[in-house]
Motif scaffolding. Structure first.
Motif, PDB file in Angstrom:
ATOM      1  N   TYR A  51      -1.888  -7.564  -4.886  1.00 23.18           N
ATOM      2  CA  TYR A  51      -1.320  -6.803  -3.606  1.00 23.18           C
ATOM      3  C   TYR A  51      -1.590  -5.318  -3.988  1.00 23.18           C
ATOM      4  CZ  TYR A  51       2.134  -4.914  -7.191  1.00 23.18           C
ATOM      5  OH  TYR A  51       2.766  -4.138  -8.177  1.00 23.18           O
ATOM      6  N   ASP A 111       1.430   0.671  -0.396  1.00 24.16           N
ATOM      7  CA  ASP A 111       1.226   1.804   0.674  1.00 24.16           C
ATOM      8  C   ASP A 111       0.418   2.895   0.157  1.00 24.16           C
ATOM      9  OD1 ASP A 111       2.928   0.102   2.133  1.00 24.16           O
ATOM     10  OD2 ASP A 111       4.706   1.451   2.211  1.00 24.16           O
ATOM     11  N   GLU A 148      -0.431   0.582   5.155  1.00 23.93           N
ATOM     12  CA  GLU A 148       0.643  -0.324   4.628  1.00 23.93           C
ATOM     13  C   GLU A 148       0.298  -1.258   3.574  1.00 23.93           C
ATOM     14  OE1 GLU A 148       2.338  -2.083   7.922  1.00 23.93           O
ATOM     15  OE2 GLU A 148       3.194  -0.305   8.959  1.00 23.93           O
ATOM     16  N   GLU A 197      -0.329  -4.643   1.287  1.00 29.52           N
ATOM     17  CA  GLU A 197      -0.380  -5.899   1.708  1.00 29.52           C
ATOM     18  C   GLU A 197      -0.371  -6.860   0.511  1.00 29.52           C
ATOM     19  OE1 GLU A 197      -2.784  -6.826   5.437  1.00 29.52           O
ATOM     20  OE2 GLU A 197      -3.737  -4.919   4.840  1.00 29.52           O
ATOM     21  N   SER A 253      -6.177  -9.811   3.489  1.00 28.49           N
ATOM     22  CA  SER A 253      -5.724  -8.459   3.912  1.00 28.49           C
ATOM     23  C   SER A 253      -6.350  -8.126   4.969  1.00 28.49           C
ATOM     24  CB  SER A 253      -5.554  -7.408   2.704  1.00 28.49           C
ATOM     25  OG  SER A 253      -6.945  -6.895   2.458  1.00 28.49           O
ATOM     26  N   THR A 254      -5.932  -6.925   5.746  1.00 29.01           N
ATOM     27  CA  THR A 254      -6.537  -6.354   6.675  1.00 29.01           C
ATOM     28  C   THR A 254      -8.122  -5.797   6.410  1.00 29.01           C
ATOM     29  OG1 THR A 254      -4.521  -5.538   7.582  1.00 29.01           O
ATOM     30  CG2 THR A 254      -6.293  -4.516   8.542  1.00 29.01           C
TER      31      THR A 254
END
Length: 288
Positions: free
Chosen positions: A88, A91, A103, A105, A146-147
């Protein structure tokens, strides 16, 4: 920002390099099994020039099973299986305004497995014990998530590590001690650089052999013959051309004759493309 997110897989080595075995194969029908929890949280890394730079806070948690079993008195099988891995990032918040502009993730799943066969080269009662082994690195972990696609659970490459260990044991006063050294070569695929590895381990047993203190030094040198691109570029979590020298201290306590607990702490003394923060691991082991 992405260039500050570097490999975690090397830090994982600091945890599972601290296993039973070395130059001694398991006797036929004997085994060592460990369930462990490893974690690392880092906001800084070694660059490709060996300097320390800050990065977005990255966390990595791995729950793994390690098993070692003697098929014969000379042939031992091993498996390292991280069956739950979590990667992970936190933020990212502006220091000036307090606004969150990225943000946090997370990515969860299984990680890359290692399967090993190790063969004893010396007789059971030899003063110096030697083994040779071959390890297959199996790319089961997800390589994108993730993005920003900057979270990974594995490096996506199959590799073969050939390794030779040599160990000896003695007594210091009434305390049993041992030492093991090894050297190996890791052939990697998918444009990852091959690696040369060496290491040493020193341990002592205390309190009627219930308490083990061990120190382990591991060195990985990259041949830098890979092609950093795509997933294994400098912008990737599992970067190419990684190098490090690490020191791991492990404490092991036998609660009963056949089971006990372990804790360890690993640090990178120097590195390239690797996190510059300590790793930790706790585990429960069982022997047959």
């Amino acid at each position: 920002m992405q260039r500050s997110i570097y490999t975690i897989i090397i830090s994982m080595l600091l945890a599972h390099a601290a296993f039973a075995g070395g130059g001694w194969p398991q006797p036929k029908g004997s085994g060592y099994f460990k369930l462990s929890q490893y974690w690392l949280i880092s906001d800084q890394h070694y660059t490709d020039l060996g300097q320390i730079d800050p990065n977005l806070t990255i966390g990595f948690w791995s729950t793994a099973l390690y098993a070692e079993y003697g098929f014969t008195n000379r042939l031992t099988g091993q498996i390292y299986a991280p069956f739950f891995v979590r990667n992970y990032h936190n933020d990212q918040v502006s220091a000036a305004t307090g606004e969150t502009f990225l943000e946090g993730e997370a990515l969860n799943g299984i990680g890359d497995f290692d399967v090993t066969l190790k063969y004893g080269l010396t007789k059971k009662n030899s003063k110096v014990a030697m083994t040779s082994g071959i390890t297959l690195g199996l790319p089961f972990g997800k390589t994108t998530g993730s993005t920003l696609e900057n979270l990974q659970l594995g490096d996506g490459e199959f590799n073969v590590l050939v390794r030779v260990d040599m160990g000896t044991s003695w007594k210091l006063s009434q305390f049993p001690m041992y030492m093991n050294v090894y050297t190996g070569f890791n052939k990697r695929t998918n444009d990852f650089s091959d690696e040369f590895r060496v290491g040493a381990e020193l341990g002592i047993q205390l309190f009627k052999e219930k308490f083990l203190v061990a120190g382990k030094l591991n060195v990985v040198e990259s041949l830098k013959n890979g092609i950093p691109s795509g997933l294994n570029s400098g912008a990737s979590l599992f970067a190419n051309n990684t190098e490090f020298s690490s020191l791991t201290i492990e404490l092991s306590y036998s609660i009963q004759e056949n089971w006990g607990v372990t804790v360890n702490n690993g640090i990178a003394l120097r590195g390239e493309n690797v996190f510059a923060s300590p790793s930790y691991s706790v585990g429960v082991f069982w022997k047959i």
